[in-house]
Design an enzyme around this catalytic site. Structure first.
Site, PDB file in Angstrom:
ATOM      1  N   GLY A   1       0.829  -1.197   0.000  1.00 48.76           N
ATOM      2  CA  GLY A   1       0.000   0.000   0.000  1.00 48.76           C
ATOM      3  C   GLY A   1       0.859   1.241   0.000  1.00 48.76           C
ATOM      4  O   GLY A   1       2.037   1.214   0.344  1.00 48.76           O
TER       5      GLY A   1
ATOM      6  N   GLY B   1       0.676   5.635   0.768  1.00 48.44           N
ATOM      7  CA  GLY B   1      -0.049   6.805   1.242  1.00 48.44           C
ATOM      8  C   GLY B   1       0.624   8.072   0.763  1.00 48.44           C
ATOM      9  O   GLY B   1       1.443   8.055  -0.165  1.00 48.44           O
TER      10      GLY B   1
ATOM     11  N   MET C   1       2.830   9.976   2.315  1.00 49.33           N
ATOM     12  CA  MET C   1       4.235  10.131   2.679  1.00 49.33           C
ATOM     13  C   MET C   1       5.011   8.826   2.713  1.00 49.33           C
ATOM     14  O   MET C   1       6.238   8.827   2.647  1.00 49.33           O
ATOM     15  CB  MET C   1       4.339  10.803   4.055  1.00 49.33           C
ATOM     16  CG  MET C   1       3.816  12.221   4.088  1.00 49.33           C
ATOM     17  SD  MET C   1       3.768  12.891   5.769  1.00 49.33           S
ATOM     18  CE  MET C   1       2.356  12.019   6.444  1.00 49.33           C
TER      19      MET C   1
ATOM     20  N   VAL D   1       4.182   0.916   2.095  1.00 47.21           N
ATOM     21  CA  VAL D   1       4.317  -0.284   2.922  1.00 47.21           C
ATOM     22  C   VAL D   1       4.602  -1.468   2.008  1.00 47.21           C
ATOM     23  O   VAL D   1       3.869  -1.706   1.039  1.00 47.21           O
ATOM     24  CB  VAL D   1       3.039  -0.544   3.751  1.00 47.21           C
ATOM     25  CG1 VAL D   1       3.231  -1.782   4.624  1.00 47.21           C
ATOM     26  CG2 VAL D   1       2.710   0.666   4.614  1.00 47.21           C
TER      27      VAL D   1
ATOM     28  N   LYS E   1       7.330  -0.182   6.463  1.00 50.55           N
ATOM     29  CA  LYS E   1       6.817   1.112   6.024  1.00 50.55           C
ATOM     30  C   LYS E   1       7.980   2.085   5.948  1.00 50.55           C
ATOM     31  O   LYS E   1       8.690   2.300   6.931  1.00 50.55           O
ATOM     32  CB  LYS E   1       5.756   1.631   7.007  1.00 50.55           C
ATOM     33  CG  LYS E   1       5.166   2.980   6.619  1.00 50.55           C
ATOM     34  CD  LYS E   1       4.073   3.388   7.603  1.00 50.55           C
ATOM     35  CE  LYS E   1       3.452   4.723   7.217  1.00 50.55           C
ATOM     36  NZ  LYS E   1       2.342   5.114   8.144  1.00 50.55           N
TER      37      LYS E   1
ATOM     38  N   ASP F   1      -7.348   9.082  13.146  1.00 46.68           N
ATOM     39  CA  ASP F   1      -7.605   8.774  11.733  1.00 46.68           C
ATOM     40  C   ASP F   1      -8.155   7.364  11.593  1.00 46.68           C
ATOM     41  O   ASP F   1      -7.725   6.594  10.728  1.00 46.68           O
ATOM     42  CB  ASP F   1      -6.327   8.934  10.908  1.00 46.68           C
ATOM     43  CG  ASP F   1      -6.603   8.967   9.408  1.00 46.68           C
ATOM     44  OD1 ASP F   1      -7.732   9.344   9.020  1.00 46.68           O
ATOM     45  OD2 ASP F   1      -5.702   8.600   8.619  1.00 46.68           O
TER      46      ASP F   1
END
Length: 396
Positions: A108, A110, A112, A115, A130, A220
């Site tokens: 995955g 994001g 910044m 992973v 990560k 979050d």
């Protein structure tokens, strides 16, 4: 888009104050007047930073605190904008072997970090690694990784992912986690059977309880930040936007800070209030509601978007209407999490855990005994109100 560059329509310039921060969320939810909506999209077509922001919102990605404008920044062609434009494809590519870990595939990505599934070259085990993939990591990116490392290091619980190592390569931080072989809740296809969602809710609440007891607010919580294992265990992940609290259970007050994913923000967070345990529980309620029904309840119009508590149309009533057969006790618990007024929600995650576990025991008892008592029988707290919100919240 308060403090943003000028909006244009047919050559007419309008001051940036035409759109406020909450209007960005309203645009995302389709609640802006048509005239303002046209202006906003016309502006976004000319502003890379705001266009990126709207795309981010549309995908349900997290909104970091510095996405709330604090000062104007210079842009090209003499225009100014408060948002730093980002180029998603302009990222650093890690080597095949990173500090003793062989990267196998991307799990995955994001804003910044990315992973990867990785193999530990020192032993026969797989981990989730990560790493910060920004070409030039800024203070925000570095702070996010540092925050996540501090937060996870405090928490040891089966419903929170375990961090095994922290390191740095080429000036970029990385975190090594246990590899959870499962699916994120975002990969599920709701609506799910409500008994299954009840089990998931118990796990989510237990993970939040562990975090809150360690002085960590997640800030979050959303489907993409929880992983469901094949055995049904759910684990919280991604504490990059977490904050730390004292004995009062509230994040320190400072400059206005809107952090999280707009779709799952508590109404008081959208208005710039400090995060609390109750705001995390609101996000949990939204997530669970969505898993049960495949959609979210309608929101009231206005800056502080929240569920409209019309008579008989609260979250519990909607759950009963949209999902016939759902246990009314479970529906009332969800509705309590979704109360617009934070003081009417559960005060602490440990109380929510106790209530959810009690509801689950009652549901199991009903199924095995063929006796159908009132879901709140013997619960030790008052029955729900007509709207489905628990009465007597002072007991929480």
């Amino acid at each position: 888009m308060r403090d943003c560059c000028l909006l244009f329509q047919g050559g007419t310039q309008l001051p940036s104050s035409c759109l406020r921060d909450e209007d960005v969320v309203a645009l995302f939810e389709g609640r802006l007047p048509v005239s303002v909506n046209v202006l906003a999209h016309h502006h976004a077509a000319r502003c890379a930073a705001c266009r990126t922001l709207l795309v981010t919102l549309a995908h349900g990605d997290a909104l970091p605190s510095d996405s709330v404008p604090l000062a104007l920044l210079p842009l090209e062609q003499g225009r100014r904008c408060s948002r730093r434009p980002s180029v998603p494809d302009a990222t650093w590519t890690p080597p095949a072997v990173l500090d003793g870990f062989r990267l196998e595939r991307l799990l995955g990505r994001g804003g910044m970090g990315a992973v990867y599934l990785a193999q530990d070259a020192r032993g026969d085990r797989r981990v989730a690694l990560k790493v910060c993939v920004a070409l030039q990591p800024d203070e925000r990116a570095l702070a996010s990784f540092a925050t996540e490392a501090r937060a996870i290091a405090r928490i040891q619980h089966p419903n929170v992912v375990t961090m095994e190592r922290v390191g740095e390569v080429d000036g970029r931080p990385y975190l090594v986690y246990e590899y959870v072989d499962g699916k994120s809740l975002a990969e599920l296809r709701p609506p799910l059977p409500w008994p299954r969602v009840l089990d998931i809710a118990v796990g989510l609440a237990a993970g939040l309880r562990a975090a809150h007891q360690c002085g960590v607010l997640h800030r979050d919580l959303k489907p993409g930040n929880a992983i469901l294992e094949p055995d049904g265990t759910v684990k919280l992940i991604d504490f990059g936007l977490a904050t730390f609290v004292g004995s009062g259970g509230t994040a320190p007050r400072g400059v206005r800070e809107v952090v999280g994913t707009p779709r799952y923000m508590a109404p008081e967070i959208r208005m710039g209030e400090s995060a609390t345990a109750r705001s995390d529980l609101y996000a949990l309620g939204l997530l669970v509601f969505e898993l049960c029904t495949g959609r979210l309840p309608p929101v009231r119009r206005g800056a502080c978007a929240a569920f409209k508590p019309e008579a008989g149309r609260g979250p519990a009533a909607l759950l009963t209407e949209w999902l016939p057969g759902i246990d009314p006790g479970f529906a009332a618990v969800i509705a309590c999490c979704l109360a617009e007024d934070p003081s009417e929600r559960f005060a602490q995650a440990d109380v929510l855990c106790a209530v959810l576990e009690h509801v689950r025991r009652l549901v199991a008892f009903q199924r095995t005994s063929r006796v159908f008592p009132t879901p709140w029988m013997g619960a030790g707290f008052p029955p729900p109100k007509d709207e489905g919100i628990l009465a007597g919240h002072n007991v929480f």
